[in-house]
Structure formats: C-alpha cells, structure tokens
Design a protein around this motif. Structure first.
Motif, PDB file in Angstrom:
ATOM      1  N   ASN A 219       0.817  -1.211   0.000  1.00 40.24           N
ATOM      2  CA  ASN A 219       0.000   0.000   0.000  1.00 40.24           C
ATOM      3  C   ASN A 219       0.848   1.258   0.000  1.00 40.24           C
ATOM      4  OD1 ASN A 219      -3.062  -0.408   0.200  1.00 40.24           O
ATOM      5  ND2 ASN A 219      -2.211  -2.025   1.495  1.00 40.24           N
TER       6      ASN A 219
ATOM      7  N   ILE B 167       3.750   1.909   1.637  1.00 43.99           N
ATOM      8  CA  ILE B 167       4.530   2.300   2.816  1.00 43.99           C
ATOM      9  C   ILE B 167       5.947   1.750   2.643  1.00 43.99           C
ATOM     10  CG2 ILE B 167       4.714   2.153   5.342  1.00 43.99           C
ATOM     11  CD1 ILE B 167       2.149   3.546   4.375  1.00 43.99           C
TER      12      ILE B 167
ATOM     13  N   HIS C 168       6.603  -0.311  -6.318  1.00 43.21           N
ATOM     14  CA  HIS C 168       6.043   0.586  -7.339  1.00 43.21           C
ATOM     15  C   HIS C 168       4.912  -0.131  -8.046  1.00 43.21           C
ATOM     16  CE1 HIS C 168       9.130   3.537  -6.713  1.00 43.21           C
ATOM     17  NE2 HIS C 168      10.075   2.594  -6.826  1.00 43.21           N
TER      18      HIS C 168
ATOM     19  N   LEU D 198       2.849   0.704 -10.502  1.00 40.04           N
ATOM     20  CA  LEU D 198       2.645   0.852 -11.945  1.00 40.04           C
ATOM     21  C   LEU D 198       3.486  -0.162 -12.719  1.00 40.04           C
ATOM     22  CD1 LEU D 198       1.315   2.498 -14.187  1.00 40.04           C
ATOM     23  CD2 LEU D 198       3.277   4.037 -14.138  1.00 40.04           C
ATOM     24  N   THR D 199       4.704  -0.290 -12.243  1.00 33.69           N
ATOM     25  CA  THR D 199       5.601  -1.203 -12.952  1.00 33.69           C
ATOM     26  C   THR D 199       5.764  -2.533 -12.230  1.00 33.69           C
ATOM     27  OG1 THR D 199       7.384  -0.115 -11.763  1.00 33.69           O
ATOM     28  CG2 THR D 199       6.963   0.628 -13.990  1.00 33.69           C
TER      29      THR D 199
ATOM     30  N   ILE E 268       7.329  -3.222  -9.531  1.00 36.67           N
ATOM     31  CA  ILE E 268       8.754  -3.406  -9.221  1.00 36.67           C
ATOM     32  C   ILE E 268       8.994  -3.127  -7.732  1.00 36.67           C
ATOM     33  CG2 ILE E 268      10.945  -2.132  -9.457  1.00 36.67           C
ATOM     34  CD1 ILE E 268      10.491  -2.194 -12.430  1.00 36.67           C
TER      35      ILE E 268
ATOM     36  N   GLU F  62      11.776  -1.825  -5.220  1.00 37.42           N
ATOM     37  CA  GLU F  62      13.024  -1.065  -5.293  1.00 37.42           C
ATOM     38  C   GLU F  62      13.716  -1.075  -3.933  1.00 37.42           C
ATOM     39  OE1 GLU F  62      13.646   3.272  -6.990  1.00 37.42           O
ATOM     40  OE2 GLU F  62      13.247   3.282  -4.854  1.00 37.42           O
TER      41      GLU F  62
ATOM     42  N   MET G  30      -4.233   5.254 -13.006  1.00 36.25           N
ATOM     43  CA  MET G  30      -3.245   4.201 -12.872  1.00 36.25           C
ATOM     44  C   MET G  30      -3.456   3.136 -13.958  1.00 36.25           C
ATOM     45  SD  MET G  30      -0.706   3.646 -10.990  1.00 36.25           S
ATOM     46  CE  MET G  30       0.402   2.332 -10.569  1.00 36.25           C
TER      47      MET G  30
ATOM     48  N   SER H 190      -2.460   4.577 -17.262  1.00 42.63           N
ATOM     49  CA  SER H 190      -1.000   4.600 -17.390  1.00 42.63           C
ATOM     50  C   SER H 190      -0.474   3.198 -17.665  1.00 42.63           C
ATOM     51  CB  SER H 190      -0.364   5.134 -16.118  1.00 42.63           C
ATOM     52  OG  SER H 190      -0.847   6.397 -15.848  1.00 42.63           O
ATOM     53  N   ARG H 191      -1.055   2.266 -16.850  1.00 42.43           N
ATOM     54  CA  ARG H 191      -0.623   0.884 -17.004  1.00 42.43           C
ATOM     55  C   ARG H 191      -0.921   0.388 -18.423  1.00 42.43           C
ATOM     56  NH1 ARG H 191      -2.847  -1.692 -12.054  1.00 42.43           N
ATOM     57  NH2 ARG H 191      -1.104  -0.948 -10.820  1.00 42.43           N
TER      58      ARG H 191
ATOM     59  N   MET I 116       1.402   2.069 -20.908  1.00 40.78           N
ATOM     60  CA  MET I 116       2.732   1.478 -20.817  1.00 40.78           C
ATOM     61  C   MET I 116       2.736   0.062 -21.390  1.00 40.78           C
ATOM     62  SD  MET I 116       4.901   3.545 -19.705  1.00 40.78           S
ATOM     63  CE  MET I 116       4.652   5.258 -19.324  1.00 40.78           C
TER      64      MET I 116
ATOM     65  N   ASP J  81      11.021   0.335 -15.954  1.00 42.74           N
ATOM     66  CA  ASP J  81      11.436   0.824 -14.628  1.00 42.74           C
ATOM     67  C   ASP J  81      11.201   2.320 -14.560  1.00 42.74           C
ATOM     68  OD1 ASP J  81      12.481   1.327 -12.228  1.00 42.74           O
ATOM     69  OD2 ASP J  81      14.544   0.703 -12.700  1.00 42.74           O
ATOM     70  N   LEU J  82      10.291   2.712 -13.624  1.00 46.50           N
ATOM     71  CA  LEU J  82       9.966   4.142 -13.527  1.00 46.50           C
ATOM     72  C   LEU J  82      10.455   4.765 -12.226  1.00 46.50           C
ATOM     73  CD1 LEU J  82       6.309   4.265 -14.848  1.00 46.50           C
ATOM     74  CD2 LEU J  82       8.310   5.213 -15.934  1.00 46.50           C
ATOM     75  N   SER J  83      11.224   3.999 -11.458  1.00 41.60           N
ATOM     76  CA  SER J  83      11.615   4.509 -10.136  1.00 41.60           C
ATOM     77  C   SER J  83      12.467   5.754 -10.261  1.00 41.60           C
ATOM     78  CB  SER J  83      12.388   3.436  -9.369  1.00 41.60           C
ATOM     79  OG  SER J  83      13.521   3.067 -10.106  1.00 41.60           O
ATOM     80  N   LYS J  84      12.372   6.562  -9.208  1.00 41.28           N
ATOM     81  CA  LYS J  84      13.103   7.824  -9.230  1.00 41.28           C
ATOM     82  C   LYS J  84      14.598   7.521  -9.280  1.00 41.28           C
ATOM     83  CE  LYS J  84      11.408  11.186  -6.672  1.00 41.28           C
ATOM     84  NZ  LYS J  84      11.135  11.927  -5.440  1.00 41.28           N
TER      85      LYS J  84
ATOM     86  N   ALA K 116       4.099   9.295 -16.167  1.00 36.70           N
ATOM     87  CA  ALA K 116       3.930   7.970 -15.558  1.00 36.70           C
ATOM     88  C   ALA K 116       4.393   7.981 -14.115  1.00 36.70           C
ATOM     89  CB  ALA K 116       4.717   6.943 -16.370  1.00 36.70           C
TER      90      ALA K 116
ATOM     91  N   GLN L 122       2.218   7.337 -10.829  1.00 35.01           N
ATOM     92  CA  GLN L 122       2.601   6.286  -9.870  1.00 35.01           C
ATOM     93  C   GLN L 122       2.799   6.843  -8.450  1.00 35.01           C
ATOM     94  OE1 GLN L 122       5.323   2.736 -10.465  1.00 35.01           O
ATOM     95  NE2 GLN L 122       6.719   4.303  -9.659  1.00 35.01           N
TER      96      GLN L 122
ATOM     97  N   TYR M  12      -0.514   7.862  -6.959  1.00 32.41           N
ATOM     98  CA  TYR M  12      -1.268   6.675  -6.603  1.00 32.41           C
ATOM     99  C   TYR M  12      -0.699   6.025  -5.329  1.00 32.41           C
ATOM    100  CZ  TYR M  12      -3.356   2.030  -6.991  1.00 32.41           C
ATOM    101  OH  TYR M  12      -4.035   0.885  -6.726  1.00 32.41           O
ATOM    102  N   SER M  13       0.640   5.929  -5.294  1.00 34.29           N
ATOM    103  CA  SER M  13       1.292   5.322  -4.126  1.00 34.29           C
ATOM    104  C   SER M  13       0.992   6.117  -2.860  1.00 34.29           C
ATOM    105  CB  SER M  13       2.808   5.275  -4.327  1.00 34.29           C
ATOM    106  OG  SER M  13       3.114   4.306  -5.266  1.00 34.29           O
TER     107      SER M  13
ATOM    108  N   LYS N 111      -2.609   5.646  -1.902  1.00 35.06           N
ATOM    109  CA  LYS N 111      -2.801   4.312  -1.314  1.00 35.06           C
ATOM    110  C   LYS N 111      -2.206   4.255   0.105  1.00 35.06           C
ATOM    111  CE  LYS N 111      -3.459   0.505  -3.185  1.00 35.06           C
ATOM    112  NZ  LYS N 111      -4.577  -0.449  -3.035  1.00 35.06           N
ATOM    113  N   GLY N 112      -1.043   4.891   0.206  1.00 35.75           N
ATOM    114  CA  GLY N 112      -0.393   4.937   1.527  1.00 35.75           C
ATOM    115  C   GLY N 112      -1.270   5.638   2.554  1.00 35.75           C
TER     116      GLY N 112
END
Lengths: 210, 734
Positions: free
Chosen positions: A78, A80, A114, A116-117, A119, A121, B125, B128-129, B132, B217-220, B257, B261, B264-265, B268-269
């Motif tokens: 979720n 966190i 993540h 969306l992907t 993944i 991390e 989301m 986007s999904r 993608m 991979d979309l991570s920062k 994207a 994400q 959304y995160s 959700k959090g």
C-alpha cells in the motif's frame, strides 16, 4: 501563642519518589525490550556469518533470512516504504561487563513497491544507490546476502587481543510514517528482529562460533 | 517508605508534571526517527510507571476513604460527596469533549478521502498501465518482427545486423547474449558505451519458459527504460539466445507515468494509514483523557480531603473537648477562613481548659476540705447524722453508729425510722428527734436515756440544728460515762463527807461509853450496873458497826489504783466459784465456753466482784432448801468489738422490781443490815474495767428447779483470745 501552619513535604520524599520512578522505569523498559526477544521470532534470522581477512581489511559474509509478516507486506503493497537495518558490532572481548565496542556499523536499506511497474526497489539510505527487483522475494534474497563487506581495517586490531563480531538484522520501525510508528512499536507483527549472531575474531584468524 | 513516597500534594504534582513531560516527549519522539529509536521505549516505560503510580495513589485514597466511611470518621461523608461532585464536574465535560473529538477525528480523516478521487486515481493508474503495456507490447512486437527478419542466420550475425536492427527499431541499445548472459554482440546509440546494460538473471526466467519479456522501470533515479528481452531459439539445440533492446521513455512520458505512480502510491499509503492514524489519534486522545481523568479524580480526592480536613479536625477537637480533653490543640494547616476558625476554636478550648483547671482546683480544694471534715468527723467522740430536705439520712460518722448501736451507713438515703427496724429500742429517741424537726425548731438540745436490749442504759445528749438548705444535722453525745462519773463523784463526796463527819465523833462516843462503864459500873448496883453495861455495850457495838460502815464509805470514796494485767477471765471466775463448792447447800452448774479468753483486768478487784456477786446470790437464796447458782460464759461480737459475757444466775426471789432500775446505785439495798454499797462497788469496778454490768430478773428458769431468780450479766472487753471459741468448746467436749 499563635498557631503556625503545618508542612508535610521533604526533599527526602522527592528523592525517594524520583528513585522509585527511575527504578520502575528501568524494570519496565527492560521488560519491553527483553520480552519480544524471548518470543521465538523466526521471520528475521541470521542464518550464517563469517569474517576473513581481505587485503588490509577484515571482510564478512553473511546469510540473512528476511521474511515479512502479512501486516508488513500489506503496508508495503500500500505504498509504505520499509527500512531494514543490518547492524554489525566489533568489540574487544573481556569479561562481559567490560567488553569494549571497537566499531559499530548500521546499514539501512529502504524497500519500496512501485505499483505501476510492479517493481520492488531497494535503496541504500547511506549512498542512495537503487536496485529494482521484479519480486519481493528477489529483493529479500539480495538483501539477505552479504558478501565481502568491509568490516574493519586490520591495523585497528591488536593481534594479541581477542575480538568478537556480532550481527543482526531488524525492521527499523522508526522510519515508518509517524501515524504508523506508535502502532508498530506495540505490535508484535511489526517487531521483527533477529537475535545477535556472534563469533570470535582471534589473532586475525577468523573462527566462526555461535 | 511507600507511605513516604506516596504522600503529600507535591508528590502528585511532580508525578503529573513528569507524566505530562513524558507524554510530550513521546509525542516529540514519534515525530523524529532518531529520537524515536532512542527514547520511545524508555519514555513508554516511564509513562507506564507513572500511570501505575497515579492509579495506585487514587486507589489508595479510595480505599482510605472507604475505611473512614466504615469507621464513621468525621468528615468522611463530606469528602465522599465532594469527590463525587468534583469528579462529575471534571469527567462529564471531559467525556463530552472526548466523544466529540473522536467523532471529529473520524469525520476529518475520512473527509481526506474521496471516492471519486480514489476512482480517478485508480483509472489514471489503469490508463497509465494500459499505455505502458501498449507501448511495451508494441515495442516487443517490433523487436520480435525485426529479430525474425534480420537475425535469420545466427551463424552470419554481425555488428552490422545489430546496428540495422537498432536503427530500424529506433531503440537506444540492442545486445545479443547467451541464455547465461554471455555477450555476443551489442550496438548502442551512444558510441562510447562499451559495456552494455545486462538484465538480471531473474528477468530471463520467462525466456527460459519460452516467452519473451518486457519490463519498465519508472523509479526515481532509475534508467526510465523499456527493456525488451526476446528469445531466439537455436536450431537443434535446447539453448537459446537473448536479444535485449533498451528504449528510453521520453521525458514527458516518464514524468507523467512517475507522477501518476507517485500520486497513486501516496494516496494508497494515506488510505492504508487512515486506520493507524485514527487509532493513533484515538490512542493519544484516550491517553490524555485517562491522564486528565486520573488527575481530576486525584485532584478531587486531594481537594475534598483538604477542605474536609479542618472540618474533621474540628469535629475531632469538639469530640475531645466533649470527652474532657482540653490539651489537644487542632493543628493549623492554612491561614484561610478555616485557619481563622481553628484559631478561634483553639482559643476557646484554651479558655475552657483554664476554666476547667480552675474548677478542678476548686473541686480538689472542696474534696480536701471534705476529706478533712470527714477525718475530723470520724474522729469525733460525738455521733453526727445529717438529714436531707426530705429528712432522709444523708451522711453519718462511725461514732453515730457506735452510739446508736446500728450501722447508720447502711441507712443512708432512708428515713431515720428505718433504724428502728434493726433496733426497736431507738424508737423513743428517733420519735423525739423527729418531733423536734417537724416542729421546725432551728436549734434544740435534749438529754435522752436509751435503754439497750440488755437492759443497760445510755445517757445521750442530742442536739439538732437546721441547715440552710432545709436539711438537718443531729449531734449525739454519749454522756453516760460523764453522768456516771458525776454521779460517782457526787456519791464519793457524800461518802467522804459522811465518813469524815461520822468518823470523828465515833471514837469519843465509844471512849465515853467505855469510860462511863468503867467509872460507874463498879459504883452502881447490880441492876443498874447491868443496864449500864447493856447500854454501853450497845453504844460500843453500834459505834463499831458505824465504824465499819464508815470504812466501807471510805473504800467506796477512794478506791485504790487498778493493777491491770491480761488474765484468763474464765479461769479467774472458776477459781472464785471453786471456793464455794464446800458449801453443801450450794449447787453450782456451769456452762463455760470461753476458756483461754484474755481480759485486761485487776485480778484482786475482779475477785472482789465475783465474791460480792456470789455472796449476794447465796444471801438472796438463803431461804431456799438448795441454792442453785448457774455460771455461764460466752463470747459476743458487737459493733466490731469482741466481748466476753459472764452470767451468774441464782434461784432466789430476784431483785425487788422497784429497786431494779437503781440496784447498782449506792445505798440501795433491801437487806436490813446492808450498806447498799456492795453492788455499787461491783458496778464501779466493772466500769473501771471498761465493762458493763446489768441486773435483771428472770421468769423462766427452765434450767433451774425454782421458778424465779436473779441474773447478773457482766460484759468485759476482750484483749486477746488465745483460742477460738469453737476450739474451746471442742476442748471442753473432749
């Protein structure tokens, strides 16, 4: 003859009361810290660990078991972020109350999901290095494997002395969001930590003991 | 120690301050990760201990109040009421605020979340999904197609083929590798990129299963790459090759994207944290409420106790004063209104104490005076009886009991007439006293003769005096001895004068008579001589007789000094009686019971008494054929004094009734030649020995043969008794 007001409080009483609170707090604090460890916590474990000379340093290899409870996985999914700490301590071994801490190292790894992907991390909080994994198990497997990590420079150690190394891993709830922190502090599902895994460094000859 | 720690308001104030500080620290530590790790559990422990202490303090106060209520301690009811009021005043608003706060927290936190927003985010989301996924699929299809077109013959593959593939597909980098990630060839848009970016072994898993794979991979800080992995089968071999194509997302695509994400995160959090957040708030609020309530309850106890304390002190002080304790001042707690009241109370008690002391002192003085008077009265030779207003006996002294022969003390608060129930002989005396009192005579004095049951008489001088309070005081004086002494003195004087006056002329008379006879007897004729001789002889004889009488008078007038010694009275009596055993006409009967009883007496004088009495008895019963003398002895206890009774009873005619009352007075006799001094001397001797002698006639002599007789009873005080009467009797019987 005039009547004089009566007083019934003394400094001795104050000292007694403060002593009572201090002693009581120490007892309760010890109970709060010791009780979770007495429970058989199999989610976080140090499966094996060893140290060996590597060039001018002492390096360690360790295999950690990191499993999350359902509540923790739920929080992760979720959004966190979770912080996993790996603590390593080197100390000069004497009588137990005289053990001297030579070096203490804490590595913090943040795990984030993540959506969306899809993944997972992992980020080293000290270096900000990031690693992406397609599954949580993959991330945990990588996190649980320590190979050739630098522990301490050999020159810092006296060959005639006996040193001990101990390692443990835990879920550091202090990095959780504030709202979750207090709840996690009193929940057994969130108190995830392994016991210390200890072995002796003797005359720079690594010898694994437990 | 526990009592020391947990007593006093300052203790609790400090505990509360520590608790508030600790709570603040917990709150602060919760906000900071480092502080949280270091302090949270310690602060939690401190909080728990302090809370437990607070609960213990309140429970202790409650228990003490319960005990006080059970024991009905002054002020405990008031304390209970005040505690209930204070707690109600504190708890009701606190609970109201608490419930509203909880409700508000729920509503506020819930309001952060909107179904539409959540749905929109979910849709974004999904969109986007989908986008993608579509992009990944398109790229995968393209790479697969180009791979099938260009990499037909694996044996003739070259860098040119890979470049052609990269250029046609428009990707950034293509790499051909073995299934074990061995690089076979690579071509990148970046010329200086020598080492290609290899996929992780896990990414090759789908390829092992025969499927192509594409990841994003979309991570920062990530590489923002679409990684396409295509499986190229090797003919006649189970192994395969992997073609990896890396195509970066455009900055815009990546930003959008990543933004979706992240939003959304975060959402959700937040949704996830909604429950813990609410719980955390409720927990904090509940803790504050609990703290507030406990503080309020304790404050209620403390305030109620503090307010009720002076009231309780006052109640206890009043109770102490009521019980006569005047030297216990109430401690002063404050200088407030209650302090003023307590000061006034203490002042009042001090004055009361002073008054009480003065009263006590005067009471003591009165008691001393009463004791003094009592001692004086007890030692007075006069009997004193005081009567109340209703003429009941109020007080009396021992002498009154002795004089009246009745223990007057037993009749206190009774009428004087009650004394006659025990001793009817007192009736005349009491009647005369009561007549005087009823006549309201303020002062009167009267001499009364009291006849005792044994016939003895007492001369009492009674004086009465009215008291101011309506009571009466009666003074009784036994003047018997005085009267007797006066009478004895008078008779002694008479005897002395008589002896003196008579004795002087007797000798000349006798000498003259003898001379007459001597001178004229020879000269006279026979007949005259006989007459003279007879007359002178008569004169001489009568003078001799008168001389005897005068001698007796002289003896009565001046009796010699008594030689007192302790002697066995019964033995002495029987020695005298033994002397008369030789008389055949006399029969002596004995009934003795006091052998060995000692009496302080003059042996010679008592012998004289016994001789006189026995002789009197013999003379009185002389006309009887047989004189019977009965001798009896016995003991008597009267008014705590021991007496011996000696009784001599004869079978004669008894005393003449007209002389019976005065038989012991001098010159009282019924004998023709008696001087009338025998019994008077007997009585005088007995009285000189402190005894009493009584004479009476008896009408029923069952023990004697004759019908009547005289009885003389001598009562003498016992000095010591060698043997108990019972022992004496036993001796006699054996």
């Amino acid at each position: 003859m005039m009547d004089t007001p009566r007083h019934n409080f003394s400094g001795y009483q104050l000292i007694s009361m403060v002593l009572f609170i201090v002693i009581g707090s120490i007892i309760v604090f010890s109970l709060l810290n010791v009780l979770p460890r007495l429970l058989d916590n199999k989610n976080f474990q140090v499966l094996s660990a060893k140290s060996y000379p590597l060039k001018s340093n002492i390096a360690i290899d360790a295999l950690l078991k990191i499993n999350f409870t359902k509540e923790v996985v739920d929080a992760l999914e979720n959004g966190i972020p979770l912080t996993i700490a790996v603590e390593v301590q080197v100390f000069h071994k004497q009588t137990w109350w005289r053990n001297t801490l030579i070096k203490e190292s804490v590595k913090l790894f943040e795990l984030r999901y993540h959506p969306l992907t899809n993944i997972h991390e992992v980020k080293n909080r000290a270096t900000n290095e990031r690693y992406s994994f397609n599954s949580r198990q993959e991330a945990m497997a990588i996190l649980g494997t320590i190979q050739g990590a630098q522990l301490i420079e050999q020159k810092m150690l006296d060959p005639d002395k006996i040193y001990c190394v101990q390692i443990r891993t835990l879920l550091d709830i202090s990095y959780l969001p504030t709202a979750l922190r207090q709840l996690a502090a009193v929940s057994s599902s969130w108190r995830l930590e392994s016991s210390w895994y200890r072995w002796t460094l003797k005359k720079l000859q690594p010898e694994q003991t437990k | 120690m526990i009592k020391l720690i947990f007593s006093g308001p300052a203790t609790l104030l400090i505990i509360l301050l520590m608790l508030f500080f600790s709570l603040y620290m917990i709150s602060s530590a919760s906000m900071d990760a480092e502080q949280f790790r270091q302090l949270y559990y310690l602060l939690l422990a401190v909080n728990l201990v302090i809370l437990v202490m607070l609960i213990f303090l309140i429970a202790r106060q409650g228990f003490r109040l319960r005990c006080q209520l059970k024991r009905h301690v002054a002020g405990s009811q008031l304390t209970l009421r005040m505690v209930i009021i204070f707690v109600s005043l504190a708890v009701l608003p606190a609970l109201t605020v608490y419930s509203f706060s909880i409700h508000f927290i729920h509503r506020s936190i819930d309001s952060w979340f909107d179904v539409a927003v959540e749905q929109a985010l979910e849709d974004a989301m999904d969109l986007s999904r989908s986008a993608m996924d579509e992009k990944k699929k398109t790229m995968l299809r393209q790479i697969r197609r180009l791979s099938d077109e260009i990499l037909v013959d694996l044996n003739q593959l070259s860098i040119v083929s890979l470049r052609e593939l990269r250029e046609k597909s428009g990707v950034e980098e293509v790499t051909l590798m073995t299934s074990r990630r061995g690089i076979l060839g690579s071509n990148s848009i970046e010329e200086e990129e020598i080492i290609p970016d290899l996929p992780s072994p896990e990414l090759l898993l789908p390829l092992r299963q025969g499927r192509d794979h594409v990841v994003l991979d979309l991570s920062k800080g990530g590489d923002r790459m679409i990684r396409v992995l295509v499986r190229i089968n090797i003919k006649n071999k189970n192994d395969f090759l992997v073609l990896q194509a890396l195509s970066p997302l455009s900055v815009r695509q990546h930003r959008l994207a990543a933004s979706v994400q992240q939003a959304y995160s975060e959402y959700k959090g937040l949704v996830y944290l909604r429950k813990p957040l609410k719980l955390s708030f409720i927990l904090t609020l509940s803790l504050v409420l609990l703290l507030g309530l406990l503080s309020a309850v304790w404050a209620a106890f403390f305030s109620a106790k503090r307010i009720a304390s002076p009231i309780r002190d006052l109640a206890e002080g009043t109770k102490a004063v009521a019980e006569g304790e005047y030297h216990k001042p109430i401690p002063l707690l404050n200088d407030d209104d209650f302090g003023l009241l307590i000061q006034s109370f203490n002042k009042m008690v001090r004055r009361l104490a002073q008054t009480h002391n003065a009263l006590e002192e005067s009471h003591q003085q009165a008691k001393q005076q009463r004791d003094y008077l009592e001692v004086v009265l007890n030692n007075l030779s006069s009997g004193i009886i005081s009567l109340s207003q209703v003429k009941e006996i109020r007080t009396s002294n021992p002498e009154a009991s002795l004089i009246l022969g009745v223990n007057v003390e037993y009749y206190h608060n009774f009428s004087l007439f009650q004394l006659t129930k025990e001793k009817p002989e007192l009736e005349t005396l009491i009647r005369r006293i009561m007549t005087s009192i009823q006549n309201r005579v303020k002062y009167w004095s009267e001499e009364v003769t009291l006849t005792e049951v044994d016939g003895s008489k007492k001369n009492l001088l009674c004086r009465g005096n009215a008291l101011v309070d309506g009571g009466y005081v009666i003074v009784l004086e036994n003047v018997t001895s005085l009267v007797q002494a006066q009478r004895d003195a008078a008779w002694g004087e008479v005897a002395r004068r008589l002896a003196h006056e008579i004795k002087n002329p007797l000798t000349p008379i006798q000498l003259s008579a003898e001379r007459l006879r001597h001178k004229y007897l020879k000269t006279m004729d026979k007949k005259d001589a006989e007459t003279l001789d007879r007359l002178t002889t008569t004169i001489v004889n009568q003078v001799d007789s008168m001389k005897e009488m005068v001698k007796a008078f002289s003896e009565y007038a001046k009796m010699p000094e008594l030689k007192m010694q302790a002697l066995d009275i019964e033995k002495l009596l029987m020695e005298v009686v033994e002397l008369y055993h030789s008389n055949d006409k006399l029969e002596i009967r004995q009934d003795l019971a006091i052998s060995g009883t000692l009496v302080e007496a003059d042996q010679g004088r008592l012998r004289q008494v016994f001789h006189n009495l026995i002789k009197n008895a013999l003379e009185a019963a002389a006309h009887q054929d047989k004189v019977i003398l009965r001798v009896q002895t016995r003991l008597l206890e009267e008014n705590s004094r021991h007496w011996c009774l000696l009784e001599l009873i004869d079978n004669g005619p008894g005393f003449p009734e007209e002389l019976l009352n005065n038989i012991f007075d001098p010159y009282v006799t019924n004998k023709p030649k008696g001087t009338g001094l025998g019994l008077a001397i007997v009585k005088k001797i007995i009285e000189e020995h402190g005894g009493v002698i009584v004479a009476e006639n008896i009408s029923n002599q069952s023990m004697l043969s004759a019908g009547y007789g005289a009885k003389v009873v001598i009562k003498l005080p016992i000095v010591d008794k060698l043997k108990q009467p019972n022992e004496a009797l036993q001796e006699k019987n054996f």
